[in-house]
Every structure is written in C-alpha cells, then in structure tokens.
Design a protein around this motif. Structure first.
Motif, PDB file in Angstrom:
ATOM      1  N   PRO A 193     -12.090  -6.851  -6.099  1.00  0.00           N
ATOM      2  CA  PRO A 193     -12.394  -6.818  -4.655  1.00  0.00           C
ATOM      3  C   PRO A 193     -11.289  -6.186  -3.818  1.00  0.00           C
ATOM      4  N   PHE A 194     -10.075  -6.158  -4.351  1.00  0.00           N
ATOM      5  CA  PHE A 194      -8.932  -5.623  -3.610  1.00  0.00           C
ATOM      6  C   PHE A 194      -8.671  -4.152  -3.936  1.00  0.00           C
ATOM      7  N   LEU A 195      -9.526  -3.583  -4.772  1.00  0.00           N
ATOM      8  CA  LEU A 195      -9.359  -2.190  -5.164  1.00  0.00           C
ATOM      9  C   LEU A 195     -10.538  -1.337  -4.726  1.00  0.00           C
ATOM     10  N   PHE A 196     -11.307  -1.878  -3.777  1.00  0.00           N
ATOM     11  CA  PHE A 196     -12.423  -1.143  -3.193  1.00  0.00           C
ATOM     12  C   PHE A 196     -12.333  -1.238  -1.674  1.00  0.00           C
ATOM     13  N   LYS A 197     -12.626  -0.143  -0.993  1.00  0.00           N
ATOM     14  CA  LYS A 197     -12.662  -0.127   0.465  1.00  0.00           C
ATOM     15  C   LYS A 197     -13.847   0.721   0.910  1.00  0.00           C
ATOM     16  N   ARG A 198     -14.174   0.601   2.186  1.00  0.00           N
ATOM     17  CA  ARG A 198     -15.284   1.385   2.730  1.00  0.00           C
ATOM     18  C   ARG A 198     -14.906   2.874   2.803  1.00  0.00           C
ATOM     19  N   LYS A 199     -15.919   3.723   2.733  1.00  0.00           N
ATOM     20  CA  LYS A 199     -15.705   5.166   2.721  1.00  0.00           C
ATOM     21  C   LYS A 199     -14.977   5.671   3.968  1.00  0.00           C
ATOM     22  N   PHE A 211       0.447  -5.622 -10.535  1.00  0.00           N
ATOM     23  CA  PHE A 211      -0.502  -4.663 -11.076  1.00  0.00           C
ATOM     24  C   PHE A 211      -0.610  -3.505 -10.082  1.00  0.00           C
ATOM     25  N   ILE A 212      -0.872  -2.325 -10.578  1.00  0.00           N
ATOM     26  CA  ILE A 212      -1.001  -1.151  -9.706  1.00  0.00           C
ATOM     27  C   ILE A 212      -2.345  -0.511  -9.962  1.00  0.00           C
ATOM     28  N   GLY A 213      -3.075  -0.227  -8.868  1.00  0.00           N
ATOM     29  CA  GLY A 213      -4.384   0.370  -9.018  1.00  0.00           C
ATOM     30  C   GLY A 213      -4.710   1.336  -7.896  1.00  0.00           C
ATOM     31  N   GLU A 214      -5.549   2.301  -8.214  1.00  0.00           N
ATOM     32  CA  GLU A 214      -6.016   3.267  -7.229  1.00  0.00           C
ATOM     33  C   GLU A 214      -7.259   2.718  -6.538  1.00  0.00           C
ATOM     34  N   SER A 217       0.822  -1.213   0.000  1.00  0.00           N
ATOM     35  CA  SER A 217       0.000   0.000   0.000  1.00  0.00           C
ATOM     36  C   SER A 217       0.854   1.261   0.000  1.00  0.00           C
ATOM     37  N   TRP A 218       0.446   2.248  -0.800  1.00  0.00           N
ATOM     38  CA  TRP A 218       1.100   3.545  -0.884  1.00  0.00           C
ATOM     39  C   TRP A 218       0.041   4.632  -0.782  1.00  0.00           C
ATOM     40  N   HIS A 219       0.470   5.831  -0.424  1.00  0.00           N
ATOM     41  CA  HIS A 219      -0.431   6.949  -0.191  1.00  0.00           C
ATOM     42  C   HIS A 219      -0.199   8.022  -1.249  1.00  0.00           C
ATOM     43  N   ILE A 220      -1.261   8.419  -1.951  1.00  0.00           N
ATOM     44  CA  ILE A 220      -1.163   9.465  -2.965  1.00  0.00           C
ATOM     45  C   ILE A 220      -1.354  10.828  -2.307  1.00  0.00           C
ATOM     46  N   ASN A 221      -0.379  11.691  -2.462  1.00  0.00           N
ATOM     47  CA  ASN A 221      -0.508  13.040  -1.907  1.00  0.00           C
ATOM     48  C   ASN A 221       0.625  13.902  -2.447  1.00  0.00           C
ATOM     49  N   GLU A 222       0.310  15.120  -2.795  1.00  0.00           N
ATOM     50  CA  GLU A 222       1.359  16.032  -3.258  1.00  0.00           C
ATOM     51  C   GLU A 222       2.285  16.416  -2.105  1.00  0.00           C
ATOM     52  N   TYR A 223       1.733  16.382  -0.882  1.00  0.00           N
ATOM     53  CA  TYR A 223       2.496  16.795   0.300  1.00  0.00           C
ATOM     54  C   TYR A 223       2.479  15.686   1.347  1.00  0.00           C
ATOM     55  N   GLU A 224       3.311  15.861   2.367  1.00  0.00           N
ATOM     56  CA  GLU A 224       3.279  14.938   3.505  1.00  0.00           C
ATOM     57  C   GLU A 224       1.894  14.951   4.156  1.00  0.00           C
ATOM     58  N   SER A 225       1.596  13.855   4.839  1.00  0.00           N
ATOM     59  CA  SER A 225       0.330  13.764   5.546  1.00  0.00           C
ATOM     60  C   SER A 225       0.581  13.580   7.038  1.00  0.00           C
ATOM     61  N   PHE A 226       0.117  14.530   7.842  1.00  0.00           N
ATOM     62  CA  PHE A 226       0.260  14.407   9.291  1.00  0.00           C
ATOM     63  C   PHE A 226      -0.466  13.163   9.788  1.00  0.00           C
ATOM     64  N   GLU A 259      -7.052   7.532   3.468  1.00  0.00           N
ATOM     65  CA  GLU A 259      -5.809   6.848   3.096  1.00  0.00           C
ATOM     66  C   GLU A 259      -5.336   7.213   1.689  1.00  0.00           C
ATOM     67  N   LYS A 260      -6.272   7.588   0.799  1.00  0.00           N
ATOM     68  CA  LYS A 260      -5.926   7.962  -0.581  1.00  0.00           C
ATOM     69  C   LYS A 260      -4.927   6.953  -1.145  1.00  0.00           C
ATOM     70  N   GLU A 261      -5.336   5.717  -1.146  1.00  0.00           N
ATOM     71  CA  GLU A 261      -4.396   4.611  -1.349  1.00  0.00           C
ATOM     72  C   GLU A 261      -4.246   4.214  -2.810  1.00  0.00           C
ATOM     73  N   ILE A 262      -3.009   3.881  -3.142  1.00  0.00           N
ATOM     74  CA  ILE A 262      -2.699   3.219  -4.399  1.00  0.00           C
ATOM     75  C   ILE A 262      -1.990   1.920  -4.030  1.00  0.00           C
ATOM     76  N   ARG A 263      -2.268   0.848  -4.773  1.00  0.00           N
ATOM     77  CA  ARG A 263      -1.793  -0.468  -4.353  1.00  0.00           C
ATOM     78  C   ARG A 263      -1.020  -1.187  -5.462  1.00  0.00           C
ATOM     79  N   VAL A 264       0.044  -1.852  -5.031  1.00  0.00           N
ATOM     80  CA  VAL A 264       0.690  -2.856  -5.868  1.00  0.00           C
ATOM     81  C   VAL A 264       0.048  -4.185  -5.491  1.00  0.00           C
TER      82      VAL A 264
END
Length: 233
Positions: A151-157, A129-132, A85-94, A162-167
């Motif tokens: 099923p691995f590219l959906f999560k609850r609201k 594979f990489i997906g948002e 799991s990775w986090h998409i963000n232009e800046y750091e996230s507190f 997390e703004k997650e991107i996944r390998v």
C-alpha cells in the motif's frame, strides 16, 4: 540496515541517480545528527498514503467479514510505517525545486541507489526496504496486498511527476510512540555524492552554504544549479 525484498520493484542499476530536495535547516540536521528523518506514512499531505485502491478495498472488505482483524491491521499499520522519499532522475528537476524548496533557497542532494543502500548499513535497530513507487488509477486498478508494504508503494497517477523511490521501515518492533516520524542512522559520506544549491539563490546564500560546509569540515562536492544560467544569445 537495507534489506532486499524480492516482492519490491527496484531499478536494476545501482548507479541509478536519485535526488532529495531539502531546505537548509533540514540539511544541517541531517549532517549534525548523522541521521535521516523518515516521516510517519499517515502524516503525508496525500490522504491516500498507505491506503488501497477501490477494487482492492472491496476485496479486503469481503475478507474482513470473517476476519475483521485483517482490515484493522492495515488501518493501524500506517502509524508504524515510516518513509523517506527520493526522486529518480538523471538530471535536476525544475519542478522538484519549485515544490520542495521555498524563497529561492534550498539544496538538492544527489546520490545513487547503490550509495543509499550502503548508507543505511549504519542503522541496526530496524530494517529498511527500498522500493520504486507505482502510479495507478485508484478507481480502476488493483493494489496487491500479499506484502504489507505494497500500500505504501502505490500512488495515484496525478503524482507520477514525482518519479519516487522510497525507503520504508516498519518500526513496530521498536515499540516506539511515533509522532511525526523517526530518525535513523545513516553514513552521510556514503549517502551524499554531490550537493546542488538552488538555481535562483542569491550569491550570499551560496557563500553561506560554502562557509557552513567549511566550518563543519565536510568536503562534499558543492555547486550551484545551472538551471538558471545565462542564455547564450
């Protein structure tokens, strides 16, 4: 090796900035092994990982009446799907610092989508594979099941912060007994663009990280996060 999949949504810009917040021991393991750990999907804290929303499950149950193996496949598939799991963000996230590091210690790896894709070229045993990740209401919204990775590219609201991107990899072809996960080869110099040290860390911790990188002869750009820098008034 990274493999494009037209079914999986990704940001269009390869320069999209991504982050991984990690403790020092896991970071050193990444550097020394030159391998990235991928967790088994059913070992995540969220019990819904790799499962379906209620509308989709009701649809699958109807199909499984005549094809019971259809539902059995999805139940067993979770044990062979591994995720980083990775986090998409232009800046750091507190928030990410707070959630994924402890005791005011830890590091953040800054990379980009394009760098991650190229870094995975080192792994030739199984495809990546990489997906948002999409965040939906599991009681109301439908998850497609025409691709086994959906099923691995959906999560609850409730996880959308997390703004997650996944390998994602399916390690079934490797015929492995996957416990908590597996390690895959990565080009760490391609993967890591910059390293940030925890914003609340003590000076000794920063010196320790710098000394380790020096002794291990890694020339990464390292700086302490400025989220806790002195106020101007």
């Amino acid at each position: 090796m990274y493999t494009p999949n037209s079914n999986i949504i990704l940001p269009n810009d390869p320069d999209t900035i991504i982050w991984k917040y990690i403790d020092l021991s896991k970071f050193l393991d990444l550097l020394l092994a030159k391998k990235m750990f991928m967790s088994r999907s059913d070992k995540f804290e969220d019990q819904y990982e790799g499962t379906f929303s209620e509308p989709t499950y009701e649809e699958i149950k109807k199909i499984a009446i005549d094809k019971p193996e259809f539902l059995d496949f999805y139940k067993s598939h979770r044990k062979n799907v591994v995720i980083s799991s990775w986090h998409i963000n232009e800046y750091e996230s507190f928030a990410m610092w707070q959630i994924f590091t402890k005791n005011n210690e830890g590091l953040a790896i800054q990379s980009t989508l394009g760098r991650l894709q190229k870094a995975l070229e080192s792994e030739d045993r199984v495809q990546q594979f990489i997906g948002e990740v999409n965040y939906i209401d599991y009681k109301k919204e439908h998850i497609p099941f025409d691709d086994s990775f959906f099923p691995f590219l959906f999560k609850r609201k409730s996880f959308q912060y997390e703004k997650e991107i996944r390998v994602i990899s399916d390690v079934t072809p490797l015929n492995l007994s996957v416990n908590d996960g597996i390690k895959i080869h990565v080009d760490i110099h391609q993967l890591i663009e910059k390293i940030y040290i925890h914003p609340k860390s003590e000076n000794w911790y920063k010196k320790l990280v710098l000394e380790l990188m020096n002794r291990l002869e890694f020339g990464f750009d390292i700086e302490k996060s400025d989220l806790e820098s002195d106020i101007l008034i």
